[in-house]
Design a protein around this motif. Structure first.
Motif, PDB file in Angstrom:
ATOM      1  N   ALA A  31      36.042 -15.472 -53.645  1.00 16.42           N
ATOM      2  CA  ALA A  31      34.690 -15.240 -54.167  1.00 16.42           C
ATOM      3  C   ALA A  31      34.776 -14.486 -55.488  1.00 16.42           C
ATOM      4  CB  ALA A  31      33.873 -14.439 -53.154  1.00 16.42           C
ATOM      5  N   THR A  32      33.664 -14.484 -56.209  1.00 18.69           N
ATOM      6  CA  THR A  32      33.567 -13.781 -57.489  1.00 18.69           C
ATOM      7  C   THR A  32      32.587 -12.627 -57.344  1.00 18.69           C
ATOM      8  OG1 THR A  32      33.957 -15.866 -58.649  1.00 18.69           O
ATOM      9  CG2 THR A  32      33.026 -14.061 -59.940  1.00 18.69           C
ATOM     10  N   PHE A  33      33.004 -11.456 -57.784  1.00 23.05           N
ATOM     11  CA  PHE A  33      32.146 -10.262 -57.746  1.00 23.05           C
ATOM     12  C   PHE A  33      31.012 -10.441 -58.757  1.00 23.05           C
ATOM     13  CE2 PHE A  33      31.319  -5.765 -58.960  1.00 23.05           C
ATOM     14  CZ  PHE A  33      30.962  -5.300 -57.709  1.00 23.05           C
ATOM     15  N   ASN A  34      29.767 -10.201 -58.328  1.00 21.98           N
ATOM     16  CA  ASN A  34      28.600 -10.430 -59.187  1.00 21.98           C
ATOM     17  C   ASN A  34      28.232  -9.236 -60.063  1.00 21.98           C
ATOM     18  OD1 ASN A  34      28.284 -13.084 -58.327  1.00 21.98           O
ATOM     19  ND2 ASN A  34      26.983 -12.480 -56.623  1.00 21.98           N
ATOM     20  N   ASP A  35      28.951  -8.120 -59.950  1.00 23.79           N
ATOM     21  CA  ASP A  35      28.700  -6.924 -60.765  1.00 23.79           C
ATOM     22  C   ASP A  35      27.249  -6.453 -60.671  1.00 23.79           C
ATOM     23  OD1 ASP A  35      29.650  -4.880 -62.353  1.00 23.79           O
ATOM     24  OD2 ASP A  35      29.186  -5.923 -64.228  1.00 23.79           O
ATOM     25  N   ASP A  36      26.723  -6.431 -59.446  1.00 21.09           N
ATOM     26  CA  ASP A  36      25.333  -6.038 -59.218  1.00 21.09           C
ATOM     27  C   ASP A  36      25.229  -4.872 -58.233  1.00 21.09           C
ATOM     28  OD1 ASP A  36      26.178  -7.405 -56.981  1.00 21.09           O
ATOM     29  OD2 ASP A  36      24.418  -8.694 -56.838  1.00 21.09           O
ATOM     30  N   VAL A  37      26.174  -3.956 -58.293  1.00 19.28           N
ATOM     31  CA  VAL A  37      26.221  -2.841 -57.345  1.00 19.28           C
ATOM     32  C   VAL A  37      25.048  -1.898 -57.566  1.00 19.28           C
ATOM     33  CG1 VAL A  37      27.610  -0.945 -56.452  1.00 19.28           C
ATOM     34  CG2 VAL A  37      28.731  -2.939 -57.406  1.00 19.28           C
ATOM     35  N   ALA A  38      24.422  -1.502 -56.467  1.00 20.66           N
ATOM     36  CA  ALA A  38      23.369  -0.489 -56.509  1.00 20.66           C
ATOM     37  C   ALA A  38      23.672   0.535 -55.424  1.00 20.66           C
ATOM     38  CB  ALA A  38      22.003  -1.121 -56.272  1.00 20.66           C
ATOM     39  N   VAL A  39      23.429   1.807 -55.741  1.00 21.21           N
ATOM     40  CA  VAL A  39      23.698   2.882 -54.785  1.00 21.21           C
ATOM     41  C   VAL A  39      22.471   3.768 -54.695  1.00 21.21           C
ATOM     42  CG1 VAL A  39      25.189   4.835 -54.191  1.00 21.21           C
ATOM     43  CG2 VAL A  39      26.145   2.874 -55.387  1.00 21.21           C
ATOM     44  N   THR A  40      22.082   4.081 -53.456  1.00 19.66           N
ATOM     45  CA  THR A  40      21.017   5.061 -53.240  1.00 19.66           C
ATOM     46  C   THR A  40      21.539   6.147 -52.309  1.00 19.66           C
ATOM     47  OG1 THR A  40      20.080   3.822 -51.379  1.00 19.66           O
ATOM     48  CG2 THR A  40      19.126   3.414 -53.558  1.00 19.66           C
ATOM     49  N   VAL A  41      21.137   7.369 -52.588  1.00 19.57           N
ATOM     50  CA  VAL A  41      21.448   8.510 -51.731  1.00 19.57           C
ATOM     51  C   VAL A  41      20.118   9.144 -51.391  1.00 19.57           C
ATOM     52  CG1 VAL A  41      22.540  10.777 -51.578  1.00 19.57           C
ATOM     53  CG2 VAL A  41      23.730   8.900 -52.723  1.00 19.57           C
ATOM     54  N   GLU A  66      21.727  13.222 -44.750  1.00 14.81           N
ATOM     55  CA  GLU A  66      21.491  12.292 -45.856  1.00 14.81           C
ATOM     56  C   GLU A  66      22.333  11.018 -45.699  1.00 14.81           C
ATOM     57  OE1 GLU A  66      20.215  13.447 -50.252  1.00 14.81           O
ATOM     58  OE2 GLU A  66      22.312  13.891 -49.841  1.00 14.81           O
ATOM     59  N   THR A  67      21.800   9.906 -46.250  1.00 14.02           N
ATOM     60  CA  THR A  67      22.451   8.599 -46.154  1.00 14.02           C
ATOM     61  C   THR A  67      22.743   8.051 -47.538  1.00 14.02           C
ATOM     62  OG1 THR A  67      21.270   8.090 -44.105  1.00 14.02           O
ATOM     63  CG2 THR A  67      22.149   6.217 -45.318  1.00 14.02           C
ATOM     64  N   VAL A  68      23.929   7.438 -47.694  1.00 18.53           N
ATOM     65  CA  VAL A  68      24.265   6.714 -48.913  1.00 18.53           C
ATOM     66  C   VAL A  68      24.315   5.228 -48.551  1.00 18.53           C
ATOM     67  CG1 VAL A  68      26.754   7.052 -48.579  1.00 18.53           C
ATOM     68  CG2 VAL A  68      25.897   6.401 -50.817  1.00 18.53           C
ATOM     69  N   MET A  69      23.694   4.381 -49.387  1.00 21.01           N
ATOM     70  CA  MET A  69      23.739   2.928 -49.196  1.00 21.01           C
ATOM     71  C   MET A  69      24.273   2.285 -50.470  1.00 21.01           C
ATOM     72  SD  MET A  69      20.338   1.946 -47.037  1.00 21.01           S
ATOM     73  CE  MET A  69      20.803   0.245 -47.049  1.00 21.01           C
ATOM     74  N   ILE A  70      25.318   1.502 -50.317  1.00 25.10           N
ATOM     75  CA  ILE A  70      25.928   0.778 -51.434  1.00 25.10           C
ATOM     76  C   ILE A  70      25.721  -0.704 -51.160  1.00 25.10           C
ATOM     77  CG2 ILE A  70      28.072   0.314 -52.684  1.00 25.10           C
ATOM     78  CD1 ILE A  70      29.100   3.029 -51.491  1.00 25.10           C
ATOM     79  N   THR A  71      25.083  -1.398 -52.087  1.00 24.94           N
ATOM     80  CA  THR A  71      24.848  -2.832 -51.918  1.00 24.94           C
ATOM     81  C   THR A  71      25.427  -3.594 -53.105  1.00 24.94           C
ATOM     82  OG1 THR A  71      22.675  -2.721 -52.966  1.00 24.94           O
ATOM     83  CG2 THR A  71      22.730  -2.507 -50.584  1.00 24.94           C
ATOM     84  N   TYR A  72      25.930  -4.769 -52.831  1.00 25.94           N
ATOM     85  CA  TYR A  72      26.452  -5.650 -53.878  1.00 25.94           C
ATOM     86  C   TYR A  72      26.551  -7.054 -53.308  1.00 25.94           C
ATOM     87  CZ  TYR A  72      30.922  -5.265 -51.483  1.00 25.94           C
ATOM     88  OH  TYR A  72      31.919  -5.292 -50.544  1.00 25.94           O
ATOM     89  N   SER A  73      26.835  -8.011 -54.179  1.00 27.77           N
ATOM     90  CA  SER A  73      26.980  -9.385 -53.719  1.00 27.77           C
ATOM     91  C   SER A  73      28.171 -10.054 -54.392  1.00 27.77           C
ATOM     92  CB  SER A  73      25.702 -10.185 -53.991  1.00 27.77           C
ATOM     93  OG  SER A  73      25.513 -10.363 -55.380  1.00 27.77           O
TER      94      SER A  73
END
Length: 149
Positions: A31-41, A66-73
Motif C-alpha cells: 500500500a501507499t501512505f496517503n500522508d493524511d495523519v491527524a492527531v487529537t489529544v 486523557e486520550t490520544v487518537m492517531i488516524t491515517y489512511s
C-alpha cells in the motif's frame, strides 16, 4: 484503508512522555501512505507524528484520563489480492519520576480481497433488446386484435 490508533491514560497521574510507534513495514509493502495523519489529544488537534522509513512515531504528554487518537489512511496497490497488511503498534509511557511503562504491542492483520465492481459500463445491446421486445409485443397485440375482428 483507514487506521486509528488510540492511547488512553488510565492511571492516576499525568504521563510526561508517551511514545506511540506504528510499524508500517507490513502495510507499505502492499500500500501507499496517503500522508493524511491527524492527531487529537483530549479532543484537540495536536502536531502530527513523523514518518521515518516505515515507522510512524508520535510523542507527547497525556493528563490523567486523557486520550490520544492517531488516524491515517493508505491506498492499497493493485494486483495484491490475497496479501496481508500487517500493522504493529507499540507504546511506552513515563510518569513523573517513575519507571517507563511498556504495554504489550497491538497488531492487526487485514487480508486484501477482490472488491466487487460497482457501476461499470452500460451494455450497448440492452436498449436494442428492449426495443426488439417492444416491437415483438406490439406485433403480437396487433395480430391478436386483427384475429378477433
Amino acid at each position: 484503508m483507514h487506521y486509528t490508533l488510540t492511547g488512553v491514560n488510565t492511571g492516576e497521574t499525568r504521563l510526561d512522555e508517551v511514545v506511540i510507534s506504528d510499524d508500517l513495514s507490513g502495510v507499505l509493502d502492499h500500500a501507499t501512505f496517503n500522508d493524511d495523519v491527524a492527531v487529537t489529544v483530549g479532543g484537540r488537534e495536536v502536531a502530527a507524528p513523523s514518518l521515518a522509513g516505515t515507522t510512524l512515531t508520535w510523542s507527547g504528554a497525556l493528563a490523567e484520563g486523557e486520550t490520544v487518537m492517531i488516524t491515517y489512511s493508505v491506498t492499497v496497490k493493485t494486483g495484491v489480492t490475497g496479501a496481508t497488511l500487517r500493522n504493529v503498534a507499540t507504546s511506552t509511557a513515563t510518569p513523573p519520576g517513575g519507571e517507563t511503562i511498556t504495554p504489550p504491542p497491538s497488531a492487526t492483520d487485514n487480508e486484501v480481497e477482490i472488491l466487487a465492481v460497482s457501476g461499470g459500463q452500460f451494455p450497448l445491446w440492452l436498449p436494442v433488446l428492449a426495443l426488439l421486445l417492444l416491437i415483438g409485443g406490439g406485433a403480437l397485440l396487433l395480430r391478436r386484435r386483427s384475429a378477433t375482428e
